[in-house]
Write a protein that holds these residues in place. Sequence first.
Motif, PDB file in Angstrom:
ATOM      1  N   LEU A 136     -58.468  60.902  49.798  1.00 49.41           N
ATOM      2  CA  LEU A 136     -57.148  61.195  48.838  1.00 49.41           C
ATOM      3  C   LEU A 136     -56.372  60.507  47.853  1.00 49.41           C
ATOM      4  O   LEU A 136     -57.077  59.578  48.281  1.00 49.41           O
ATOM      5  CB  LEU A 136     -56.018  61.365  50.508  1.00 49.41           C
ATOM      6  CG  LEU A 136     -56.369  61.666  51.481  1.00 49.41           C
ATOM      7  CD1 LEU A 136     -55.053  61.711  52.579  1.00 49.41           C
ATOM      8  CD2 LEU A 136     -56.622  63.674  51.440  1.00 49.41           C
ATOM      9  N   GLU A 147     -54.215  59.087  47.449  1.00 45.64           N
ATOM     10  CA  GLU A 147     -53.139  58.154  47.786  1.00 45.64           C
ATOM     11  C   GLU A 147     -53.988  57.066  48.072  1.00 45.64           C
ATOM     12  O   GLU A 147     -53.748  55.228  48.104  1.00 45.64           O
ATOM     13  CB  GLU A 147     -51.743  58.588  47.910  1.00 45.64           C
ATOM     14  CG  GLU A 147     -50.931  59.253  47.776  1.00 45.64           C
ATOM     15  CD  GLU A 147     -51.303  60.934  47.417  1.00 45.64           C
ATOM     16  OE1 GLU A 147     -52.382  60.777  48.220  1.00 45.64           O
ATOM     17  OE2 GLU A 147     -50.694  61.279  46.470  1.00 45.64           O
ATOM     18  N   LEU A 148     -55.201  57.059  49.057  1.00 46.45           N
ATOM     19  CA  LEU A 148     -56.115  56.062  49.463  1.00 46.45           C
ATOM     20  C   LEU A 148     -56.509  55.065  48.603  1.00 46.45           C
ATOM     21  O   LEU A 148     -56.997  53.932  48.892  1.00 46.45           O
ATOM     22  CB  LEU A 148     -56.960  57.185  50.638  1.00 46.45           C
ATOM     23  CG  LEU A 148     -56.322  57.899  51.908  1.00 46.45           C
ATOM     24  CD1 LEU A 148     -56.978  57.608  52.833  1.00 46.45           C
ATOM     25  CD2 LEU A 148     -55.334  56.804  52.177  1.00 46.45           C
ATOM     26  N   SER A 158     -54.407  52.952  60.783  1.00 39.75           N
ATOM     27  CA  SER A 158     -53.039  53.634  59.866  1.00 39.75           C
ATOM     28  C   SER A 158     -51.931  52.835  60.488  1.00 39.75           C
ATOM     29  O   SER A 158     -50.896  52.660  59.797  1.00 39.75           O
ATOM     30  CB  SER A 158     -52.755  54.984  60.942  1.00 39.75           C
ATOM     31  OG  SER A 158     -51.872  55.566  59.530  1.00 39.75           O
ATOM     32  N   GLU A 192     -46.053  56.431  49.222  1.00 43.79           N
ATOM     33  CA  GLU A 192     -47.201  57.450  49.177  1.00 43.79           C
ATOM     34  C   GLU A 192     -48.023  56.897  50.088  1.00 43.79           C
ATOM     35  O   GLU A 192     -48.990  58.584  51.101  1.00 43.79           O
ATOM     36  CB  GLU A 192     -46.985  58.042  48.162  1.00 43.79           C
ATOM     37  CG  GLU A 192     -46.158  58.818  47.207  1.00 43.79           C
ATOM     38  CD  GLU A 192     -46.315  59.519  45.868  1.00 43.79           C
ATOM     39  OE1 GLU A 192     -47.001  58.816  45.354  1.00 43.79           O
ATOM     40  OE2 GLU A 192     -45.445  59.975  45.189  1.00 43.79           O
ATOM     41  N   MET A 193     -48.447  55.825  49.675  1.00 43.10           N
ATOM     42  CA  MET A 193     -49.662  55.373  49.746  1.00 43.10           C
ATOM     43  C   MET A 193     -49.674  55.508  51.754  1.00 43.10           C
ATOM     44  O   MET A 193     -51.217  55.646  52.480  1.00 43.10           O
ATOM     45  CB  MET A 193     -50.153  54.244  49.948  1.00 43.10           C
ATOM     46  CG  MET A 193     -50.710  54.169  48.696  1.00 43.10           C
ATOM     47  SD  MET A 193     -50.516  52.078  47.901  1.00 43.10           S
ATOM     48  CE  MET A 193     -49.976  52.588  45.864  1.00 43.10           C
ATOM     49  N   LYS A 242     -47.610  57.043  53.582  1.00 40.24           N
ATOM     50  CA  LYS A 242     -47.785  58.112  54.399  1.00 40.24           C
ATOM     51  C   LYS A 242     -49.300  58.770  53.637  1.00 40.24           C
ATOM     52  O   LYS A 242     -49.632  60.208  55.393  1.00 40.24           O
ATOM     53  CB  LYS A 242     -46.877  59.476  53.323  1.00 40.24           C
ATOM     54  CG  LYS A 242     -45.643  59.619  53.359  1.00 40.24           C
ATOM     55  CD  LYS A 242     -44.632  60.189  53.123  1.00 40.24           C
ATOM     56  CE  LYS A 242     -43.368  59.788  52.945  1.00 40.24           C
ATOM     57  NZ  LYS A 242     -42.465  60.852  52.196  1.00 40.24           N
ATOM     58  N   ALA A 243     -49.999  58.541  53.305  1.00 37.91           N
ATOM     59  CA  ALA A 243     -51.216  59.418  52.818  1.00 37.91           C
ATOM     60  C   ALA A 243     -51.955  59.142  54.357  1.00 37.91           C
ATOM     61  O   ALA A 243     -53.068  59.206  54.893  1.00 37.91           O
ATOM     62  CB  ALA A 243     -52.447  58.169  51.525  1.00 37.91           C
ATOM     63  N   TRP A 244     -51.796  57.450  54.406  1.00 30.85           N
ATOM     64  CA  TRP A 244     -53.126  57.626  55.563  1.00 30.85           C
ATOM     65  C   TRP A 244     -52.160  57.740  56.953  1.00 30.85           C
ATOM     66  O   TRP A 244     -52.965  57.661  57.534  1.00 30.85           O
ATOM     67  CB  TRP A 244     -52.734  55.422  56.160  1.00 30.85           C
ATOM     68  CG  TRP A 244     -52.747  54.797  54.831  1.00 30.85           C
ATOM     69  CD1 TRP A 244     -52.733  54.070  53.773  1.00 30.85           C
ATOM     70  CD2 TRP A 244     -54.701  54.604  55.100  1.00 30.85           C
ATOM     71  NE1 TRP A 244     -53.881  53.346  53.262  1.00 30.85           N
ATOM     72  CE2 TRP A 244     -55.127  53.099  53.803  1.00 30.85           C
ATOM     73  CE3 TRP A 244     -55.718  54.971  55.621  1.00 30.85           C
ATOM     74  CZ2 TRP A 244     -56.124  53.248  54.426  1.00 30.85           C
ATOM     75  CZ3 TRP A 244     -57.160  54.579  55.627  1.00 30.85           C
ATOM     76  CH2 TRP A 244     -57.142  53.747  54.537  1.00 30.85           C
ATOM     77  N   GLU A 274     -51.090  60.923  56.992  1.00 30.05           N
ATOM     78  CA  GLU A 274     -52.120  61.842  57.081  1.00 30.05           C
ATOM     79  C   GLU A 274     -53.753  61.667  57.621  1.00 30.05           C
ATOM     80  O   GLU A 274     -53.805  62.617  57.899  1.00 30.05           O
ATOM     81  CB  GLU A 274     -51.623  62.458  55.626  1.00 30.05           C
ATOM     82  CG  GLU A 274     -52.730  63.928  55.386  1.00 30.05           C
ATOM     83  CD  GLU A 274     -52.591  63.930  54.239  1.00 30.05           C
ATOM     84  OE1 GLU A 274     -53.773  65.135  53.524  1.00 30.05           O
ATOM     85  OE2 GLU A 274     -52.177  63.919  53.105  1.00 30.05           O
ATOM     86  N   TRP A 275     -54.339  60.329  56.663  1.00 28.93           N
ATOM     87  CA  TRP A 275     -55.165  60.703  57.245  1.00 28.93           C
ATOM     88  C   TRP A 275     -55.917  59.836  59.039  1.00 28.93           C
ATOM     89  O   TRP A 275     -56.899  60.716  59.252  1.00 28.93           O
ATOM     90  CB  TRP A 275     -56.181  59.202  56.053  1.00 28.93           C
ATOM     91  CG  TRP A 275     -57.185  58.602  56.823  1.00 28.93           C
ATOM     92  CD1 TRP A 275     -58.590  58.980  56.304  1.00 28.93           C
ATOM     93  CD2 TRP A 275     -57.384  57.705  57.238  1.00 28.93           C
ATOM     94  NE1 TRP A 275     -59.497  58.277  56.404  1.00 28.93           N
ATOM     95  CE2 TRP A 275     -59.160  57.437  57.846  1.00 28.93           C
ATOM     96  CE3 TRP A 275     -56.520  57.129  58.658  1.00 28.93           C
ATOM     97  CZ2 TRP A 275     -59.885  56.477  58.431  1.00 28.93           C
ATOM     98  CZ3 TRP A 275     -57.580  56.117  59.542  1.00 28.93           C
ATOM     99  CH2 TRP A 275     -58.975  55.751  59.154  1.00 28.93           C
TER     100      TRP A 275
END
Length: 278
Positions: free
Chosen positions: A162, A164-165, A222, A251-252, A254-256, A258-259
């Motif tokens: 991702l 953002e990651l 996370s 955003e970072m 939220k990406a974690w 999602e991950w």
Amino acid sequence: MAQDQTPGEKPGHPPAQATLHEVRTAENSAPYLLPKLQSMKESNPHLKLLDVGAGSGTISVSFAKLIPDGHVTGIDVNSTILPRARAVAEMAGVENIEFQQGSVYKLPFADETFDITCCHQVLIHIGNPWDALREMLRVTKRGGIVAAREGDYESECVWPELPELGKFHTLMAGRMSSGGGTPTAGRQLVSWALKAGVERSQITLSFSTSSYHTPSERASLSKGLCDQLRGGSLREIALKFGLGNDNDLEEMAKAWEEWAKREDASLAMLHGEILVQK
């Protein structure tokens, strides 16, 4: 800053980061050291071990369990984390252990006090790691061991990739560098030990990996990282040094999240490890 703290030495871990670190034990964070510890215990069951940068104490406590007739001292520059470390020891029923405040650059112990002196993910954060190793050697007995395990952020791999990651990876490397640390610490351990005055024949080098891929591992990682991005010291440092703005950090996070929900998600990193025979 503590009186004996050197610029670049981190002042400890806030609660969110401490919680994230409490999955660490001697078994999963110092497996390279355990065979040597066991062999030393056979000839001397009363080993004295110093854990530098003990944090909330989970590695220290697991070492104490492995040497029940010995004694473990955990030291951390951040005095505010020590009550948590003592509570961790008490909950585990471990009594052959103590925790105190102190700097790795000026350890409050006499020469040749400990049989084993070790650290985990400490040198990566500080500005003069060879000076820290030299001080760890000073307090270690002749015939004893100095051990260190440090991550190497350039070896980190994550899936899914991702965007953002990727930004988070850059943020973490920038955070370390801004504090005087070295993101590629794992690959530099031998050179740092040599700079500390150690002969190459005294050093044993190995590498291992850490990984997060099970649902519980992903959820724990996370949550810890999201807490830091939304209100911990990582957020403070990122904003202070211009490593990201409020929107970037959210955003970072939220990406974690999602991950962590992805069944195909994984993360791994290479770690360098040294054993120095004094």
